[in-house]
Design an enzyme around this catalytic site. Structure first.
Site, mmCIF file in Angstrom:
data_model
loop_
_atom_site.group_PDB
_atom_site.id
_atom_site.type_symbol
_atom_site.label_atom_id
_atom_site.label_comp_id
_atom_site.label_asym_id
_atom_site.label_seq_id
_atom_site.Cartn_x
_atom_site.Cartn_y
_atom_site.Cartn_z
ATOM 1 N N GLY A 118 0.675 -4.774 1.166
ATOM 2 C CA GLY A 118 -0.579 -4.810 0.405
ATOM 3 C C GLY A 118 -0.416 -5.486 -0.951
ATOM 4 O O GLY A 118 -1.370 -6.068 -1.475
ATOM 5 N N ALA A 153 0.866 -1.186 0.000
ATOM 6 C CA ALA A 153 0.000 0.000 0.000
ATOM 7 C C ALA A 153 0.895 1.227 0.000
ATOM 8 O O ALA A 153 2.061 1.158 0.394
ATOM 9 C CB ALA A 153 -0.897 -0.022 1.230
ATOM 10 N N GLU A 167 -0.780 -8.943 -0.180
ATOM 11 C CA GLU A 167 -2.204 -9.204 0.108
ATOM 12 C C GLU A 167 -3.011 -9.315 -1.184
ATOM 13 O O GLU A 167 -3.911 -10.148 -1.283
ATOM 14 C CB GLU A 167 -2.769 -8.107 1.015
ATOM 15 N N GLU A 227 4.850 -4.746 7.336
ATOM 16 C CA GLU A 227 3.997 -3.808 8.078
ATOM 17 C C GLU A 227 4.510 -3.544 9.482
ATOM 18 O O GLU A 227 4.434 -2.433 10.006
ATOM 19 C CB GLU A 227 2.555 -4.356 8.155
HETATM 20 N N1 DAK Z 1 4.589 3.230 -0.809
HETATM 21 C C1 DAK Z 1 4.957 4.401 -1.389
HETATM 22 N N2 DAK Z 1 6.101 4.562 -2.068
HETATM 23 C C2 DAK Z 1 6.926 3.501 -2.161
HETATM 24 C C3 DAK Z 1 6.609 2.248 -1.583
HETATM 25 C C4 DAK Z 1 5.366 2.133 -0.881
HETATM 26 N N3 DAK Z 1 4.947 0.995 -0.356
HETATM 27 N N4 DAK Z 1 7.621 1.395 -1.847
HETATM 28 C C5 DAK Z 1 8.530 2.092 -2.569
HETATM 29 N N5 DAK Z 1 8.100 3.358 -2.760
HETATM 30 C C6 DAK Z 1 8.783 4.434 -3.471
HETATM 31 C C7 DAK Z 1 9.961 4.963 -2.647
HETATM 32 O O1 DAK Z 1 9.510 5.892 -1.681
HETATM 33 C C8 DAK Z 1 10.802 5.602 -3.735
HETATM 34 O O2 DAK Z 1 10.208 6.845 -4.076
HETATM 35 P P1 DAK Z 1 11.143 8.178 -4.252
HETATM 36 O O3 DAK Z 1 11.919 8.312 -3.001
HETATM 37 O O4 DAK Z 1 12.002 7.844 -5.460
HETATM 38 O O5 DAK Z 1 10.145 9.267 -4.501
HETATM 39 C C9 DAK Z 1 10.586 4.664 -4.932
HETATM 40 O O6 DAK Z 1 9.393 3.940 -4.655
HETATM 41 C C10 DAK Z 1 11.711 3.665 -5.102
HETATM 42 O O7 DAK Z 1 11.886 3.008 -3.865
HETATM 43 P P2 DAK Z 1 13.327 2.840 -3.185
HETATM 44 O O8 DAK Z 1 14.222 3.980 -3.520
HETATM 45 O O9 DAK Z 1 13.091 2.572 -1.740
HETATM 46 O O10 DAK Z 1 13.851 1.536 -3.940
HETATM 47 P P3 DAK Z 1 14.804 0.393 -3.387
HETATM 48 O O11 DAK Z 1 15.091 -0.462 -4.567
HETATM 49 O O12 DAK Z 1 15.968 0.978 -2.628
HETATM 50 O O13 DAK Z 1 13.923 -0.416 -2.330
HETATM 51 C C11 DAK Z 1 11.880 -1.524 -1.545
HETATM 52 C C12 DAK Z 1 12.766 -1.100 -2.781
HETATM 53 C C13 DAK Z 1 10.605 -2.121 -2.121
HETATM 54 C C14 DAK Z 1 12.631 -2.604 -0.752
HETATM 55 C C15 DAK Z 1 11.631 -0.295 -0.641
HETATM 56 O O14 DAK Z 1 11.125 0.765 -1.458
HETATM 57 C C16 DAK Z 1 10.645 -0.560 0.449
HETATM 58 O O15 DAK Z 1 11.004 -1.119 1.485
HETATM 59 N N6 DAK Z 1 9.354 -0.159 0.252
HETATM 60 C C17 DAK Z 1 8.357 -0.219 1.270
HETATM 61 C C18 DAK Z 1 7.888 -1.631 1.462
HETATM 62 C C19 DAK Z 1 6.817 -1.730 2.544
HETATM 63 O O16 DAK Z 1 7.072 -1.449 3.711
HETATM 64 N N7 DAK Z 1 5.617 -2.139 2.156
HETATM 65 C C20 DAK Z 1 4.544 -2.343 3.076
HETATM 66 C C21 DAK Z 1 3.715 -1.100 3.161
HETATM 67 S S1 DAK Z 1 2.387 -1.262 4.359
HETATM 68 C C22 DAK Z 1 -5.145 -1.042 3.479
HETATM 69 C C23 DAK Z 1 -4.817 -2.053 2.619
HETATM 70 C C24 DAK Z 1 -3.534 -2.573 2.648
HETATM 71 C C25 DAK Z 1 -2.592 -2.051 3.512
HETATM 72 C C26 DAK Z 1 -2.940 -1.052 4.385
HETATM 73 C C27 DAK Z 1 -4.220 -0.543 4.366
HETATM 74 N N8 DAK Z 1 -6.441 -0.485 3.485
HETATM 75 C C28 DAK Z 1 -7.438 -0.970 2.520
HETATM 76 C C29 DAK Z 1 -6.804 0.630 4.263
HETATM 77 C C30 DAK Z 1 -1.221 -2.543 3.442
HETATM 78 C C31 DAK Z 1 -0.188 -1.917 4.063
HETATM 79 C C32 DAK Z 1 1.157 -1.995 3.474
HETATM 80 O O17 DAK Z 1 1.362 -2.514 2.403
#
Ligand code: DAK
Length: 264
Positions: free
Chosen positions: A115, A72, A118, A138
């Site tokens: 997400g 997400a 998911e 998360e």
């Molecule tokens: N959201 C927003 N932007 C993201 C992102 C994300 N999940 N993942 C990556 N990006 C963006 C980064 O911010 C970066 O943007 P800029 O800084 O260039 O503007 C760009 O994508 C490239 O990412 P990185 O520079 O970080 O690239 P790397 O290769 O170094 O790393 C990575 C890739 C995938 C390992 C890293 O970006 C990362 O750890 N991303 C976050 C992963 C994460 O924590 N995902 C879980 C999020 S929580 C809901 C439904 C579902 C959910 C919640 C609510 N509802 C219906 C209400 C689910 C929650 C989640 O998924």
């Protein structure tokens, strides 16, 4: 499909052996295909329109080689408090995935996180390239999976592995998820999309009502006792005996010819 979308690409793949196959590609490369609300709304609206489209039998949802989806959109969620989340009710969109009748397959590669994981779990079949990385990060953000992940992963791989992933945020390889039974086709990075489309075409080559009722019956197994599930299956089985395709399929077998499905 003429409609233009901001966050996804939509295509229809012709299928000479049956109904066509829909293809939805998440297309937010700058954000690693993060699923903001608009992206999920677009995905669900296309799945709903494919459900109504008599020329389509199944769908593949994919991202890019390096990211099915990194989850997400954290930037969208970062400012929200509980009340904002309650009022926005974004789960209403995710809930609609459970109402889609035709099968949809996840073709995953690269980051399949949060997400994004998911969404892959909500798909009916998960095909993954060898480079897919699955995780629920998360907990590193102070939350837990909230779009069905704690339930679907536990059903798919059992309590132990689900606990390990959800409580530690540990990344798992495609091979580990294949061994755990979640990924059903593990394939090379060059082939994952094609293999998914081939599977989707195979499914779309069979009578659509049987496919939809088969999917519905399998999904019920997660909610019902075995006894209730068998009753449910039986009603669907009886229902298929009033489709034209049931008579066509059985007669074609006896007459040693290829069936011509009407999908009714
Ligand atoms: N959201 C927003 N932007 C993201 C992102 C994300 N999940 N993942 C990556 N990006 C963006 C980064 O911010 C970066 O943007 P800029 O800084 O260039 O503007 C760009 O994508 C490239 O990412 P990185 O520079 O970080 O690239 P790397 O290769 O170094 O790393 C990575 C890739 C995938 C390992 C890293 O970006 C990362 O750890 N991303 C976050 C992963 C994460 O924590 N995902 C879980 C999020 S929580 C809901 C439904 C579902 C959910 C919640 C609510 N509802 C219906 C209400 C689910 C929650 C989640 O998924």
């Amino acid at each position: 499909m003429n409609e233009k979308f901001e966050n996804i690409l939509v295509n229809i793949t012709e299928n000479p052996s049956g109904l066509n196959v829909g293809l939805i590609e998440i297309n937010r490369p700058k954000a690693k295909n993060a699923l903001n609300t608009e992206t999920m709304t677009e995905i669900v609206s296309v799945l709903e329109s494919f459900d109504k489209d008599k020329t389509i039998g199944s769908t593949v949802i994919t991202g890019s080689k390096d990211a099915f989806s990194a989850g997400a959109d954290i930037k969208e969620m970062a400012v929200a408090n509980s009340t904002d989340m309650y009022i926005k009710d974004q789960f209403a969109i995710w809930d609609k995935l459970r109402k889609i009748k035709k099968p949809f397959i996840a073709a995953a590669s690269g980051y399949t996180l949060g997400g994004g994981f998911e969404l892959a779990l909500a798909c009916d079949i998960l095909v993954a390239s060898e480079t897919t990385k699955f995780a629920f990060p998360e907990v590193t953000l102070g939350v837990i999976p909230g779009a069905g992940g704690t339930q679907r992963l536990t059903h798919a791989v059992g309590k132990g592995k689900a606990m390990e992933m959800i409580l530690s945020g540990k990344f798992m390889t495609a091979k580990e998820m294949f061994d755990a039974g979640l990924v059903t086709i593990l394939t090379a990075e060059d082939n994952y999309l094609n293999d998914s489309l081939e599977l989707a075409k195979k499914i779309a080559s069979y009578p659509s009502i049987a496919i939809q009722l088969g999917k519905e019956s399998v999904l019920k197994a997660l909610d019902l006792t075995v006894d209730e599930g068998i009753e449910f299956e039986r009603k669907n089985f009886y229902l298929l005996f009033s489709t034209e395709d049931k008579f066509e399929g059985m007669n074609a077998f006896i007459e040693k010819r290829k069936p011509e499905w009407k999908h009714k």
